[in-house]
Write a protein that holds these residues in place. Structure first.
Motif, short mmCIF file in Angstrom:
data_model
loop_
_atom_site.label_atom_id
_atom_site.label_comp_id
_atom_site.label_asym_id
_atom_site.label_seq_id
_atom_site.Cartn_x
_atom_site.Cartn_y
_atom_site.Cartn_z
N ALA A 98 34.43 27.84 44.93
CA ALA A 98 34.11 29.17 44.04
C ALA A 98 34.32 30.22 44.86
N MET A 99 33.68 30.16 46.07
CA MET A 99 33.66 31.01 47.02
C MET A 99 35.20 31.37 47.60
N LEU A 100 35.99 30.23 47.82
CA LEU A 100 37.39 30.28 48.62
C LEU A 100 38.16 31.09 47.55
N PHE A 101 37.95 30.88 46.30
CA PHE A 101 38.85 31.68 45.29
C PHE A 101 38.50 33.07 44.96
N ILE A 102 37.19 33.28 44.93
CA ILE A 102 36.53 34.48 44.37
C ILE A 102 36.95 35.59 45.38
N ALA A 103 36.71 35.37 46.81
CA ALA A 103 36.84 36.25 47.76
C ALA A 103 37.93 36.95 47.92
N PRO A 104 39.17 36.48 47.54
CA PRO A 104 40.31 37.19 47.80
C PRO A 104 40.69 37.59 46.15
N ALA A 105 40.41 36.79 45.28
CA ALA A 105 41.02 37.02 44.01
C ALA A 105 40.05 38.22 43.23
N THR A 106 38.98 38.67 43.87
CA THR A 106 38.23 39.72 43.10
C THR A 106 38.80 41.13 43.46
N ILE A 107 39.95 41.24 44.26
CA ILE A 107 40.58 42.58 44.56
C ILE A 107 41.18 43.11 43.39
N LEU A 108 41.53 42.05 42.32
CA LEU A 108 41.82 42.72 41.24
C LEU A 108 41.06 43.24 40.55
N VAL A 147 49.97 46.58 50.40
CA VAL A 147 49.53 45.54 51.51
C VAL A 147 48.22 44.74 51.30
N ALA A 148 47.38 45.40 50.58
CA ALA A 148 45.96 44.93 50.28
C ALA A 148 46.36 43.74 49.18
N PHE A 149 47.11 44.05 48.38
CA PHE A 149 47.24 43.06 47.21
C PHE A 149 48.16 41.82 47.76
N LEU A 150 48.99 42.18 48.44
CA LEU A 150 49.98 41.16 49.23
C LEU A 150 49.07 40.24 49.86
N ALA A 151 48.11 40.93 50.88
CA ALA A 151 47.01 40.12 51.74
C ALA A 151 46.20 39.13 50.77
N ALA A 152 45.78 39.67 49.71
CA ALA A 152 44.84 38.84 48.89
C ALA A 152 45.55 37.82 48.17
N ALA A 153 47.12 37.92 47.92
CA ALA A 153 47.71 36.95 47.18
C ALA A 153 48.09 35.82 48.00
#
Length: 535
Positions: free
Chosen positions: A240-250, A387-393
């Motif tokens: 859960a943590m590995l997915f949520i940390a980058p995915a929460t940018i949305l 840049v932020a969204f591409l890094a999160a992707a």
């Protein structure tokens, strides 16, 4: 990847099967209405700050203020939910949220809604959610059968996303027609709807005798020990943590995408959230069928890849129609991943620690959101939204692919119901419930040829003792009698050890003990060592 043959008992129920249960049919719509108010409040708060100085940072801080209470107070909330009547906890939290939202509405109408005030009241309103969410999620296994938990959890995610879509849409209309204070009045009204439903809920009689209420601090420590020593729970939390940390940018920066990338107004912003809600509904209708065709791991990998592609598409193709389609996919992927992890966790958690285990999950969930929202806001302010969204992707894609190695634990056939298979402990010296510590010793006689096999089973035995309340565990071999091994484990109090006997052990613990005892040559002997001044 095929899951193999699934029996009728193991096959998940239909997407809307939980609505056949009276408790779920009565409470779930009211919970969904409360989500509308919560997300409306979040949007109202963000809209107050979106045109102010340092908007990228302050708007992202609204997400942090809305999630930080979950990180700080959800676990204590889970302890309370395991100790007290969950019905009254739900009622009290909604009355608190309604009162706090009314105060925020009055301050906003008076022109006193400065950024510190808005952030503070967002925190205070979210504090109610920190006690509501673990209580509500721990109530689900009480009101729906085990095979309907997956469907109920996905409907819960549909409710969350419905709130995320309708709440912002209503907030946008209210802001345009009447002003931001009425958004906070909406939040208060929806909280009162849930309070009324809880008050009139006809709760089914419990089929098991109520357990003795644990003291708060021992219950807090017991919950932490369980999560710490259960490998399956820890793996779900890590995924859960590995997915949520980058995915929460949305969720943190979608207002900035709406304004800077797409150039839409409050109405368009609400439509973007509506697309996420549509995706959540699609996931609720299809994920159950997909899980019959593929493994949980395969489903999580496909959903994670889809989510990563959406994050990239939102900034590389800044077209409103494309964004709507992409967000439908994002809503479906997010719901598939979060609901699957949540449902798998509910399946494996025993009743005595269920609310606490779910609370830890919510702490990880919201803590990851709170910390990551700040970081993504800072990166967007420094390097730009694209840049932020591409890094999160890229991070979502990388962490999703780790699922090929970090596989989900097997939950089919898992039964977390308590079984009392330890011998009766009545007839010992009478102890006060808080008396202790208690040291339990178990002696095993093991023939020399079986020593290695016996010792190989004791790692699982150690984890079983520690997750069910032991504060320490050790194994010794008697020097004078080489075939004699002595297991020792300590618990804080007599009531803690009684709980182990009565309602903490499961079929999995019994299998572990049977594996250990399969190598002994005569029945084990146990003793209870108590403080010497006990009379």
């Amino acid at each position: 990847m095929s899951r193999g043959t699934i029996s009728a008992d193991e096959r998940e129920a239909g997407a809307f099967a939980p609505l056949r249960q009276p408790g779920f049919r009565w409470l779930w719509p009211a919970v969904v209405v409360s989500y509308v108010g919560v997300w409306g409040q979040t949007v109202g708060a963000q809209w107050l700050l979106v045109n102010g100085p340092n908007a990228s940072v302050t708007v992202a801080l609204i997400q942090t203020a809305a999630t930080l209470p979950m990180m700080l107070f959800t676990f204590p909330g889970g302890v309370l939910a395991d100790r007290f009547d969950r019905r009254w906890i739900l009622l009290a939290t909604q009355l608190y949220v309604a009162a706090t939202a009314v105060v925020l509405a009055l301050l906003t109408a008076a022109g006193l809604a400065t950024p510190p005030v808005v952030l503070s009241f967002t925190f205070l309103i979210a504090l109610g959610g920190a006690f509501q969410l673990p209580t509500w999620q721990a109530t689900l296994p009480e009101i729906v059968p085990r095979k309907e938990l997956g469907s109920a959890t996905r409907l819960e995610m549909v409710g969350v996303n419905f709130g995320r879509s309708v709440g912002p849409a209503l907030a946008g209309v209210l802001i345009a027609l009447a002003g931001v204070p009425w958004v906070f009045i909406l939040t208060a009204a929806t909280a009162l709807v849930l309070a009324g439903s809880v008050l009139t809920w006809r709760r089914q009689p419990q089929t098991v005798a109520p357990r003795a209420r644990e003291r708060f601090l021992p219950a807090l420590r017991a919950g932490i020990r369980y999560v710490r020593h259960d490998a399956s729970v820890r793996r779900i939390l890590l995924k859960a943590m590995l997915f949520i940390a980058p995915a929460t940018i949305l969720w943190a920066l979608i207002p900035m995408v709406a304004r800077e990338q797409l150039g839409v107004s409050a109405g368009g912003y609400g439509a973007l959230f509506g697309a996420l809600g549509v995706g959540a509904i699609l996931a609720a209708l299809t994920v159950g069928r997909l899980r019959a065709l593929m493994s949980t791991n395969t489903l999580l990998v496909f959903a994670g890849i889809a989510y990563a592609l959406v994050l990239a598409a939102l900034v590389l193709v800044p077209v409103f129609a494309v964004a709507l389609v992409a967000l439908v996919i994002a809503g479906a992927a997010w719901t598939a991943i979060i609901a699957t992890l949540n449902a798998e966790l509910q399946v494996i958690l025993p009743a005595w620690v269920r609310a606490r285990g779910l609370a830890v999950y919510l702490v990880v969930f919201t803590g990851s959101q709170a910390v990551a929202s700040i970081l993504w806001g800072q990166l967007a302010a420094y390097a730009g939204i694209t840049v932020a969204f591409l890094a999160a992707a890229a991070l979502v894609l990388a962490t999703t692919l780790t699922g090929l190695l970090l596989r989900m634990p097997e939950t089919r056939g898992v039964n977390p119901d308590a079984i009392a298979y330890w011998a009766d402990i009545s007839g010992l010296i009478e102890l006060q419930p808080t008396g202790g510590p208690i040291l339990i010793t178990v002696e095993y006689t093991v023939e020399n040829a079986e020593h290695a096999a016996f010792l190989a089973t004791t790692a699982d035995l150690r984890r079983s003792r520690l997750r069910n309340g032991a504060t320490r565990w050790e194994l010794y071999r008697v020097a004078e009698t080489p075939d004699l091994f002595v297991e020792t484990f300590a618990v804080d109090s007599w009531e803690e050890h009684q709980s182990q006997h009565q309602d903490r052990l499961t079929a999995a613990d019994q299998r572990i003990e049977q594996a250990t005892q399969s190598y002994i040559s005569k029945p084990p002997t146990s003793r209870h060592l108590i403080p010497p001044d006990t009379t």
